[in-house]
Design a protein around this motif. Structure first.
Motif, PDB file in Angstrom:
ATOM      1  N   TRP A 167      18.291 -12.978 -42.172  1.00  0.00           N
ATOM      2  CA  TRP A 167      17.911 -13.028 -43.368  1.00  0.00           C
ATOM      3  C   TRP A 167      17.496 -11.973 -44.117  1.00  0.00           C
ATOM      4  O   TRP A 167      17.891 -11.872 -45.168  1.00  0.00           O
ATOM      5  CB  TRP A 167      15.927 -13.915 -43.914  1.00  0.00           C
ATOM      6  N   LEU A 168      16.803 -11.273 -43.617  1.00  0.00           N
ATOM      7  CA  LEU A 168      16.467  -9.574 -44.190  1.00  0.00           C
ATOM      8  C   LEU A 168      18.218  -9.043 -45.107  1.00  0.00           C
ATOM      9  O   LEU A 168      18.902  -8.793 -46.074  1.00  0.00           O
ATOM     10  CB  LEU A 168      16.210  -8.348 -43.630  1.00  0.00           C
ATOM     11  N   GLU A 169      19.395  -9.326 -43.793  1.00  0.00           N
ATOM     12  CA  GLU A 169      21.030  -8.988 -44.324  1.00  0.00           C
ATOM     13  C   GLU A 169      21.433  -9.533 -45.085  1.00  0.00           C
ATOM     14  O   GLU A 169      22.308  -9.727 -46.179  1.00  0.00           O
ATOM     15  CB  GLU A 169      21.162  -9.106 -42.775  1.00  0.00           C
ATOM     16  N   GLU A 170      20.995 -10.927 -45.045  1.00  0.00           N
ATOM     17  CA  GLU A 170      21.873 -12.398 -46.507  1.00  0.00           C
ATOM     18  C   GLU A 170      20.845 -11.670 -47.192  1.00  0.00           C
ATOM     19  O   GLU A 170      21.839 -12.069 -48.145  1.00  0.00           O
ATOM     20  CB  GLU A 170      21.146 -13.065 -45.334  1.00  0.00           C
ATOM     21  N   THR A 171      19.754 -11.545 -47.263  1.00  0.00           N
ATOM     22  CA  THR A 171      19.518 -11.321 -49.214  1.00  0.00           C
ATOM     23  C   THR A 171      20.082  -9.790 -49.741  1.00  0.00           C
ATOM     24  O   THR A 171      20.228  -9.547 -50.392  1.00  0.00           O
ATOM     25  CB  THR A 171      17.721 -11.567 -49.322  1.00  0.00           C
ATOM     26  N   TYR A 172      19.412  -8.967 -48.260  1.00  0.00           N
ATOM     27  CA  TYR A 172      20.788  -7.630 -48.816  1.00  0.00           C
ATOM     28  C   TYR A 172      22.232  -8.226 -49.926  1.00  0.00           C
ATOM     29  O   TYR A 172      22.057  -7.177 -51.029  1.00  0.00           O
ATOM     30  CB  TYR A 172      20.465  -5.997 -47.784  1.00  0.00           C
ATOM     31  N   ASP A 173      22.797  -8.552 -48.696  1.00  0.00           N
ATOM     32  CA  ASP A 173      24.760  -8.454 -49.146  1.00  0.00           C
ATOM     33  C   ASP A 173      24.023  -9.537 -50.607  1.00  0.00           C
ATOM     34  O   ASP A 173      24.492  -9.152 -51.476  1.00  0.00           O
ATOM     35  CB  ASP A 173      24.981  -9.206 -48.190  1.00  0.00           C
ATOM     36  N   TYR A 174      23.358 -10.690 -50.920  1.00  0.00           N
ATOM     37  CA  TYR A 174      23.410 -11.292 -51.866  1.00  0.00           C
ATOM     38  C   TYR A 174      22.854 -10.757 -52.740  1.00  0.00           C
ATOM     39  O   TYR A 174      23.904 -10.471 -53.938  1.00  0.00           O
ATOM     40  CB  TYR A 174      22.459 -12.409 -51.674  1.00  0.00           C
TER      41      TYR A 174
END
Length: 213
Positions: free
Chosen positions: A149-156
């Motif tokens: 989730w953190l990685e996806e949010t960072y990528d966003y």
């Protein structure tokens, strides 16, 4: 194997005497800071920040000092984080620098206040892009679904800001801890450590005293 109770170190590098210290604690801190910098200590600007929660339970964590002068010591964080909320409720806190290579520590008791938005923006703009995006992506101190989730949010946010400057998040900024008491600790042989304490007086002067080790 050596047991924990038998771990000992004899401190003997330097001494600290009342007659030799600066009249103002920040001047004394500057002297020690310069020596620490010259010693190439790893993470020389790391300091422990201790706060208390709503139940009076102490909490401590390591943060990085980013500036200091006679107005206080500055660090940056997410204003929605646990430490920020605790400082909002009780601005009294403690900072601790431990420079083991020099057998020294500095303990600072004071009051934390938010710095100006202008100051926070100025520092934020000096950060690497990755750190800027991280400030947007992390809901610091909150429980999250997982690392993915953190990685996806960072990528966003990385995608969101890829074509322009990355602005400072509204929930991110600095605190300045204005000291009321500063103690300088120098390790000495036989555990007779040197402890010099500065205490701020009502007239703005600093009282200098020696504490028993």
């Amino acid at each position: 194997m050596q047991t924990i109770s038998h771990i000992r170190k004899e401190y003997s590098l330097k001494a600290l005497n009342e007659k030799d210290v600066a009249a103002h604690p920040i001047d004394q801190f500057s002297l020690w800071w310069d020596e620490a910098m010259q010693s190439e200590i790893l993470e020389v600007n790391a300091m422990t920040l201790a706060t208390t929660d709503a139940d009076g339970m102490p909490e401590a964590r390591t943060v990085l000092v980013k500036a200091f002068d006679k107005n206080g010591f500055v660090f940056f964080t997410n204003y929605n984080s646990a430490k920020s909320q605790q400082l909002e409720d009780n601005a009294k806190c403690c900072l601790l620098f431990f420079w083991k290579e020099l057998e020294r520590q500095v303990r600072i008791n004071g009051t934390a206040t938010k710095i100006s938005t202008t100051e926070s923006i100025e520092y934020f703009n000096s950060r690497p892009d990755g750190s800027k995006i991280g400030a947007w992506a992390s809901p610091q101190s909150l429980v999250v679904a997982g690392k993915a989730w953190l990685e996806e949010t960072y990528d966003y946010y990385k995608e969101r800001f890829k074509h322009g400057e990355i602005p400072k998040p509204p929930h991110w900024g600095g605190f300045r801890v204005q000291p009321a008491k500063i103690e300088f600790w120098q390790g000495r042989p036989s555990r007779l450590h040197d402890r010099i304490q500065y205490t701020l007086q009502e007239n703005g002067a600093w009282k200098i005293e020696r504490l028993a080790p």
